[in-house]
Design a protein around this motif. Structure first.
Motif, PDB file in Angstrom:
ATOM      1  N   VAL A  10       0.838  -1.206   0.000  1.00  0.00           N
ATOM      2  CA  VAL A  10       0.000   0.000   0.000  1.00  0.00           C
ATOM      3  C   VAL A  10       0.871   1.254   0.000  1.00  0.00           C
ATOM      4  O   VAL A  10       0.650   2.195  -0.778  1.00  0.00           O
ATOM      5  N   GLU A  14       1.306   4.219  -2.979  1.00  0.00           N
ATOM      6  CA  GLU A  14       1.058   5.639  -2.740  1.00  0.00           C
ATOM      7  C   GLU A  14       2.305   6.471  -3.010  1.00  0.00           C
ATOM      8  O   GLU A  14       2.216   7.597  -3.509  1.00  0.00           O
ATOM      9  N   GLU A  17       2.466   7.042  -6.713  1.00  0.00           N
ATOM     10  CA  GLU A  17       1.529   8.076  -7.177  1.00  0.00           C
ATOM     11  C   GLU A  17       2.021   9.475  -6.782  1.00  0.00           C
ATOM     12  O   GLU A  17       1.854  10.437  -7.540  1.00  0.00           O
ATOM     13  N   LEU A  18       2.648   9.591  -5.613  1.00  0.00           N
ATOM     14  CA  LEU A  18       3.206  10.892  -5.219  1.00  0.00           C
ATOM     15  C   LEU A  18       4.366  11.282  -6.132  1.00  0.00           C
ATOM     16  O   LEU A  18       4.560  12.474  -6.434  1.00  0.00           O
ATOM     17  N   VAL A 143      -4.586   9.749 -10.369  1.00  0.00           N
ATOM     18  CA  VAL A 143      -3.751   8.596 -10.025  1.00  0.00           C
ATOM     19  C   VAL A 143      -4.067   7.458 -10.974  1.00  0.00           C
ATOM     20  O   VAL A 143      -5.194   7.338 -11.481  1.00  0.00           O
ATOM     21  N   GLU A 146      -5.547   3.127  -7.243  1.00  0.00           N
ATOM     22  CA  GLU A 146      -5.741   3.288  -5.814  1.00  0.00           C
ATOM     23  C   GLU A 146      -4.935   2.209  -5.086  1.00  0.00           C
ATOM     24  O   GLU A 146      -4.662   1.139  -5.638  1.00  0.00           O
ATOM     25  N   ALA A 147      -4.561   2.481  -3.842  1.00  0.00           N
ATOM     26  CA  ALA A 147      -3.824   1.486  -3.067  1.00  0.00           C
ATOM     27  C   ALA A 147      -4.747   0.391  -2.549  1.00  0.00           C
ATOM     28  O   ALA A 147      -4.281  -0.635  -2.046  1.00  0.00           O
ATOM     29  N   THR A 155      -7.687   6.016  -1.729  1.00  0.00           N
ATOM     30  CA  THR A 155      -6.469   5.858  -0.925  1.00  0.00           C
ATOM     31  C   THR A 155      -5.340   6.668  -1.566  1.00  0.00           C
ATOM     32  O   THR A 155      -4.997   7.745  -1.081  1.00  0.00           O
ATOM     33  N   SER A 156      -4.828   6.183  -2.670  1.00  0.00           N
ATOM     34  CA  SER A 156      -3.789   6.944  -3.378  1.00  0.00           C
ATOM     35  C   SER A 156      -4.304   8.323  -3.775  1.00  0.00           C
ATOM     36  O   SER A 156      -3.575   9.321  -3.702  1.00  0.00           O
ATOM     37  N   SER A 157      -5.568   8.389  -4.198  1.00  0.00           N
ATOM     38  CA  SER A 157      -6.124   9.658  -4.663  1.00  0.00           C
ATOM     39  C   SER A 157      -6.244  10.669  -3.526  1.00  0.00           C
ATOM     40  O   SER A 157      -5.958  11.858  -3.705  1.00  0.00           O
ATOM     41  N   THR A 159      -4.458  10.634  -0.699  1.00  0.00           N
ATOM     42  CA  THR A 159      -3.101  10.995  -0.282  1.00  0.00           C
ATOM     43  C   THR A 159      -2.515  12.035  -1.212  1.00  0.00           C
ATOM     44  O   THR A 159      -1.913  13.029  -0.776  1.00  0.00           O
ATOM     45  N   THR A 160      -2.688  11.835  -2.502  1.00  0.00           N
ATOM     46  CA  THR A 160      -2.161  12.771  -3.499  1.00  0.00           C
ATOM     47  C   THR A 160      -2.807  14.148  -3.341  1.00  0.00           C
ATOM     48  O   THR A 160      -2.127  15.181  -3.394  1.00  0.00           O
TER      49      THR A 160
END
Length: 323
Positions: A10, A14, A17-18, A143, A146-147, A155-157, A159-160
């Motif tokens: 996970v 992320e 994606e960052l 992204v 997603e994680a 999740t990824s979205s 965080t970003t």
């Protein structure tokens, strides 16, 4: 796959994606900062709008901007169409967050914000969405994955989006020349507020609590002076009052281990010359940073001429609840 492996997967997703977000930062980001900077300088407000997870990120953005002196209002999208639009004034700026860019509640609000003639910054993953097409500046948080193992839960979205909002707030802070003194004014409570509002002169040891000796002082007498002051260190000052060094219990122990007949020798042979020091008018928060950077337990406090006037012990900071 073990649970730690799942966690690392996970986090890695992320991070990737960052990294993609990092590569996308361009002049569009600069345009957003210029818009925000102009609004703040003209005493306008930043109006933050979002729904669901994006609304939670918007809440964090609003809190960060307010805590750094940029007046920000979190506008509840549902209430906005029932009277809360009264918080919006010409000269304000809207930041609208929606990953899809097609959130119906935000789109319903768009024409009303447009009526005020305020600029709109869209933070969205839908570069061709309705929100993006109606915004003045579009910041892309798209992204590729997603994680979430189902690729469903934001999740990824999120965080970003959160990281981009932090980047906006911090870049704006620097552009405005916001300083630690300004931060202190807005954070008077808790240990952070105390550290930022308190000066070194307020927490330093002085008078009977301060051991001051000369380079020729014998180690025996130096230890007695430290005992009287209940201090683990003594300032070593020249005859003109200038700072010559510092003599600590640690210096004594290291010297004693090499030669147990040092009691009558002068401390200049064992002291630490050019010790870590700080001016008395600096913020106590800088003491914390200096202690961490130099990994020492005592900091000599000096006046504008560089002469010692006190000392700060890490134990004092704990007692005063500054750490």
């Amino acid at each position: 796959m073990s649970y730690p492996e799942k966690a690392r997967r996970v986090i890695q997703l992320e991070i990737e994606e960052l990294q993609r977000l990092h590569a996308r930062i361009d002049e569009t980001f600069a345009q957003a900062i210029e818009r925000l900077l102009s609004t703040v300088r003209q005493k306008g407000k930043v109006i933050v709008c979002g729904v669901g997870k994006s609304g939670s990120i918007g809440h964090k953005l609003a809190a960060t901007l307010n805590s750094t002196g940029a007046t920000t209002v979190l506008l509840n999208v549902g209430d906005a169409l029932h009277g809360d639009l009264g918080v919006v004034d010409p000269g304000d700026l809207a930041v609208m967050l929606s990953y899809s860019g097609e959130t119906s509640e935000l789109l319903d609000l768009l024409p009303h914000l447009k009526r005020f003639g305020i600029p709109i910054i869209a933070i969205t993953g839908g570069a061709q969405s309705t929100l993006a097409k109606n915004a003045d500046v579009v910041l892309d948080v798209h992204v590729t994955q997603e994680a979430c193992p189902l690729n469903l839960a934001p999740t990824s979205s999120t965080t970003t989006m959160l990281v981009l909002c932090d980047a906006l707030a911090m870049a704006l802070l620097e552009a405005r020349g916001f300083q630690s003194e300004d931060f202190a004014r807005l954070h008077p409570g808790g240990s952070l507020g105390r550290a930022l509002l308190t000066r070194v002169s307020d927490v330093m040891r002085s008078g009977d609590q301060l051991a001051v000796i000369q380079p020729e002082t014998a180690v025996r007498e130096a230890l007695q002076a430290m005992t009287r002051a209940r201090s683990g260190a003594a300032i070593v000052a020249n005859s003109d009052g200038g700072l010559a060094g510092v003599f600590t219990h640690g210096d004594f122990v290291r010297a004693f281990q090499k030669n147990n007949a040092i009691a009558d020798l002068p401390v200049r042979e064992f002291m630490t010359p050019r010790p870590v020091s700080i001016q008395a008018d600096r913020l106590a928060a800088e003491v914390l940073a200096t202690l961490e950077k130099n990994r020492v337990d005592d900091i000599v406090v000096v006046d504008e001429s560089g002469k010692p006037v006190g000392m700060v012990d890490t134990q004092d900071l704990t007692r005063l609840r500054l750490v």
